[in-house]
Scaffold this active site. Structure first.
Site: not given
Ligand code: UD1
Length: 429
Positions: A31-32, A125, A130, A317, A409
């Site tokens: 999915k990711n 989620c 986030r 995850d 999902r």
């Molecule tokens: C992706 C995955 C999700 C997984 C996560 C961490 C997908 C579609 N989703 O989510 O399943 O749980 O990686 O492996 O691939 N952060 C900030 N600012 C930002 C972006 C992120 O502070 O602009 C923080 C987030 O709040 C979190 C951390 O960085 O604490 C990691 O988030 P991130 O790696 O961005 O997760 P996703 O890409 O949303």
């Protein structure tokens, strides 16, 4: 063939435990990987064919976004054919983008294609705060100015920088993917992203982009270099298997397996979980791309201390699912959550089943109990739903998991796969 699956109701699952798992299944496409790769199809008007795509609610949300942006998308078994249908539309409706965080990744490509874009701020989620600040700060360095008004991001492409260096404050998966997907089409711009994420899904996205004609180096490391090109082309590409689906079923096998066989598993992608299995004494065998887990009494397993981390560390995850397993291992285990520090929605529900889990800061201390008992439960997010499902299958008596549709999902053909492992659950809307 058109076949779609979308979440419209909030169903429940009834499970009567304890049950034993035995059987063989094949892990679906990731999915990711599918989500950012689908977003990246906006970079070309030529035809793209993607294989091994899981038919999941989130994937269909991304398809809806692509259709709104001017693509025609059709399913052929587990493949997607994506063609240009009209000119690229870079002003997207609120609904589908708000529904899923990964949809935000279309902002950069749409802005590059049309010079401007208007996209809702994402949802996703409920696993903690986030934000998208890394995305917007990185896009700014790439020449895209954004402002947020009334829940929408309005972005404009203002200039073409020659050299860009983005150092991410945290190796965010989404921000890394978003910035790569934007930088590849910035002709004459050389972009370096440091402290970027190294997840297998990032490598998959880069391999896909390279197959479209992108010039990328260093994917799979913490420094990625991108030389922007003028144009990207159509391609045919097969995405990697879903390591989180594989890990979930592997944990399920460790909790209640007599013998389960998982095909289409890449060892390097789930190494951190296998390492924990090793420490716990779980009886597993990895041969080629097949993972076999044979039942062993939980009383013989050892407790462990685990920390979630970015890849190659243990993935957040799989944290809820592992917690369900550890709640039944004698002794004291702990899980420290370093990625989403408040991702503990499942703890109260597991405790309602008789688990002994205590959260202090971002660490859960788990004292193993000898059994869990069935109870009415609330699922709050995708992976918490999976953890509760695992717990309910091992618990004594009847469990009802309400609001369980989050699970669709991320787990393709869930009922079919559980049936293949001889597990019985009843779903109702
Ligand atoms: C992706 C995955 C999700 C997984 C996560 C961490 C997908 C579609 N989703 O989510 O399943 O749980 O990686 O492996 O691939 N952060 C900030 N600012 C930002 C972006 C992120 O502070 O602009 C923080 C987030 O709040 C979190 C951390 O960085 O604490 C990691 O988030 P991130 O790696 O961005 O997760 P996703 O890409 O949303």
């Amino acid at each position: 063939m058109e076949h779609r699956l979308e979440i419209e109701t909030m169903g429940k699952i009834k499970v009567v435990g304890p049950q034993k798992a035995y059987g063989e299944i094949t892990i679906s496409g990731s999915k990711n990987s599918a989500l950012p790769i689908l977003a990246a199809t906006l970079l070309t008007d030529e035809e793209i064919i993607l294989h091994n795509i899981p038919n999941l609610a989130d994937v269909n949300t991304m398809i809806e976004i692509l259709e709104n942006a001017g693509k025609k998308v059709s399913w052929e078994e587990s493949s997607l054919i994506i063609k240009a249908h009209s000119n690229i539309n870079s002003v997207l409706p609120y609904g589908p983008v708000r529904r899923m965080r990964a949809s935000f990744n279309v902002l950069g490509p749409l802005t590059i294609r049309n010079g401007y874009a208007k996209v809702a701020l994402p949802g996703g989620c409920s696993i903690g705060v986030r934000p998208v600040n890394f995305h917007l700060e990185g896009l700014k360095k790439l020449g895209i100015e954004s402002k947020i008004e009334h829940g929408f991001t309005h972005s404009k492409y203002t200039r073409t920088p020659e050299k860009v260096h983005v150092s991410l404050p945290f190796p965010s998966v989404g921000a890394t993917e978003h910035l790569i997907t934007t930088a590849v089409l910035l002709e004459n711009t050389e972009t370096i992203i440091t402290n970027c994420a190294q997840e297998p899904e990032i490598v998959d996205l880069c391999n896909f982009l390279i197959s479209m004609g992108a010039r990328i180096e260093g994917h799979g490391t913490s420094n990625i270099k991108i030389y922007g090109v003028e144009k990207l082309y159509g391609t045919e590409y097969k995405i990697i298997p879903d390591r989180i689906e594989a890990g979930t079923y592997a944990i399920l096998g460790a909790v209640l397996g007599e013998k389960i066989i998982l095909n289409n598993v890449i060892e390097d992608h789930i190494f951190s979980l296998l390492d924990i299995f090793e420490k716990m004494g779980v009886n597993y065998k990895m041969e080629k791309n097949t993972l076999t887990i044979e039942g062993i009494s939980r009383l013989e397993l050892s407790p462990v201390d685990v920390e979630t981390a970015t890849f190659p560390g243990f993935p957040t995850d799989l944290q809820p699912q592992l917690m369900a397993l550890l709640s039944l291992i004698p002794g004291r285990s702990s899980i420290t959550e370093n990625v989403f520090k408040t991702r503990f929605n499942h703890v109260d529900e597991l405790n309602r089943m008789g688990a002994k889990i205590f959260v202090e800061g971002n660490t859960a201390i788990i004292t193993g109990v000898t059994k869990l008992s069935g109870a009415p439960l609330e699922a709050t997010d995708l992976r918490a739903s999976a953890a509760l499902l695992i717990a309910s299958l091992i618990a004594d008596g009847e469990t009802i998991i309400n609001n369980v549709d989050h699970i669709f999902r991320g787990y393709e053909k869930l009922f079919e796969k559980l049936e293949k492992m001889n597990l019985k659950i009843e779903y109702s809307e």
